[in-house]
Design a protein around this motif. Structure first.
Motif, short mmCIF file in Angstrom:
data_model
loop_
_atom_site.label_atom_id
_atom_site.label_comp_id
_atom_site.label_asym_id
_atom_site.label_seq_id
_atom_site.Cartn_x
_atom_site.Cartn_y
_atom_site.Cartn_z
N ILE A 9 0.83 -1.20 0.00
CA ILE A 9 0.00 0.00 0.00
C ILE A 9 0.87 1.25 0.00
O ILE A 9 0.61 2.21 -0.74
N ASP A 10 1.92 1.25 0.81
CA ASP A 10 2.83 2.41 0.83
C ASP A 10 3.44 2.65 -0.55
O ASP A 10 3.58 3.80 -0.99
N ALA A 11 3.83 1.57 -1.23
CA ALA A 11 4.47 1.72 -2.54
C ALA A 11 3.48 2.26 -3.57
O ALA A 11 3.80 3.18 -4.33
N TYR A 12 2.28 1.70 -3.59
CA TYR A 12 1.27 2.20 -4.53
C TYR A 12 0.94 3.67 -4.24
O TYR A 12 0.77 4.47 -5.17
N ASP A 13 0.82 4.00 -2.96
CA ASP A 13 0.51 5.39 -2.61
C ASP A 13 1.66 6.32 -2.98
O ASP A 13 1.43 7.46 -3.39
N ALA A 62 3.36 10.68 -6.42
CA ALA A 62 4.32 11.30 -7.34
C ALA A 62 3.65 11.66 -8.66
O ALA A 62 3.87 12.75 -9.21
N ALA A 63 2.82 10.76 -9.17
CA ALA A 63 2.13 11.02 -10.43
C ALA A 63 1.13 12.17 -10.30
O ALA A 63 1.03 13.03 -11.18
N GLU A 64 0.41 12.20 -9.19
CA GLU A 64 -0.59 13.25 -8.99
C GLU A 64 0.06 14.62 -8.84
O GLU A 64 -0.46 15.63 -9.34
N LYS A 65 1.20 14.68 -8.15
CA LYS A 65 1.91 15.96 -8.02
C LYS A 65 2.41 16.44 -9.38
O LYS A 65 2.33 17.64 -9.70
N ALA A 66 2.92 15.52 -10.19
CA ALA A 66 3.41 15.90 -11.52
C ALA A 66 2.25 16.38 -12.39
O ALA A 66 2.38 17.35 -13.15
N CYS A 87 3.49 10.07 -16.82
CA CYS A 87 4.36 8.95 -17.22
C CYS A 87 5.78 9.13 -16.70
O CYS A 87 6.39 8.19 -16.18
N ARG A 88 6.31 10.33 -16.84
CA ARG A 88 7.68 10.59 -16.38
C ARG A 88 7.79 10.43 -14.86
O ARG A 88 8.80 9.94 -14.35
N ALA A 89 6.75 10.85 -14.14
CA ALA A 89 6.78 10.72 -12.68
C ALA A 89 6.77 9.26 -12.26
O ALA A 89 7.46 8.87 -11.31
N VAL A 90 5.99 8.44 -12.95
CA VAL A 90 5.96 7.00 -12.65
C VAL A 90 7.34 6.40 -12.87
O VAL A 90 7.87 5.66 -12.03
N ARG A 91 7.94 6.72 -14.00
CA ARG A 91 9.27 6.19 -14.29
C ARG A 91 10.30 6.66 -13.27
O ARG A 91 11.11 5.87 -12.78
N LEU A 106 -5.69 8.29 -12.78
CA LEU A 106 -5.18 9.59 -13.20
C LEU A 106 -5.05 9.67 -14.71
O LEU A 106 -5.35 10.70 -15.33
N LEU A 107 -4.61 8.59 -15.33
CA LEU A 107 -4.55 8.56 -16.80
C LEU A 107 -5.96 8.67 -17.40
O LEU A 107 -6.16 9.38 -18.40
#
Length: 234
Positions: free
Chosen positions: A67-71, A76-80, A100-104, A141-142
């Protein structure tokens, strides 16, 4: 809350964080399959019975880490995405590529946590329902990015092959009833390809193949967005 209760609550938070940190260290060293509550307790100088008051089983600890990892990747993606909206409010393709860049970036910086959620399943572990919401954050988000473009008239999804129409209609009904079925299918394609690209990099399949990975991924992320039907706007 009394002063004593507040101190106990803070101590519990600190100990829980220490347990998770040690568990992440063991993930990096041994892998998720070898994660052991006894080993975590030993490294922290705790008796096993004390650690069980925080995490009753290995699976409970794994679930907390998952859960911590998914969050973390979702945040990170939501902030980007939010930053891209502020910078170019009309450019939905820019929002997409920022996500996409934030996920990577998160995955490359946290390869062992990424492997926990997108690598091989942990033998004997079944993820509970609690992980579903956090796991969906990037995908939702996508979808939201494509929805905003659709509502603004700025998305043209690729046409559907006839044989895929029933599945497309089912996907749209389940994931985004307000979007055209062709767009729902394009989003699922892009979601799978995004994490395929990230996994190839994190797990070493690009070694001795792709050298300029920043430029390669930036181009791939934009192409995925265009294949969904997004277009750049000034």
């Amino acid at each position: 809350m009394t002063t004593v209760q507040g101190a106990r609550a803070r101590a519990r938070i600190e100990i829980t964080a220490a347990i998770k940190d040690e568990a992440r260290r063991q993930l990096a060293a041994e892998g998720a399959a070898k994660l052991s509550l006894r080993a975590v307790a030993r490294e922290l100088g705790m008796v096993s019975s004390a650690l069980y008051r925080y995490f009753p089983s290995r699976d409970d600890l794994l679930t907390a880490l998952i859960i911590d990892a998914y969050d973390a990747v979702g945040s990170a993606a939501e902030k980007a995405h939010a930053a891209a909206v502020r910078t170019a409010p009309l450019d939905h393709l820019a929002r997409w590529t920022a996500v996409c860049r934030a996920v990577r970036a998160w995955a490359v910086a946290h390869p062992h946590e990424y492997a926990l959620i997108y690598g091989s399943p942990v033998p004997g572990y079944t993820a509970p329902q609690d992980t579903v919401g956090p796991a969906a954050r990037v995908g939702l988000l996508l979808v939201a990015t494509a929805r905003a473009a659709h509502e603004a008239g700025g998305v043209v999804p690729p046409p559907l092959p006839d044989g895929l129409t029933p599945e497309a209609e089912r996907l749209a009904a389940d994931l985004a009833p307000d979007l055209p079925p062709a767009l729902a299918v394009a989003l699922v394609f892009a979601w799978a390809q995004l994490f395929g690209l990230v996994s190839f990099e994190v797990f070493g399949q690009f070694n001795r193949i792709v050298e300029d990975r920043d430029a390669f991924f930036a181009t791939a992320a934009e192409r995925l967005g265009r294949e969904v039907g997004l277009t750049a706007r000034p």
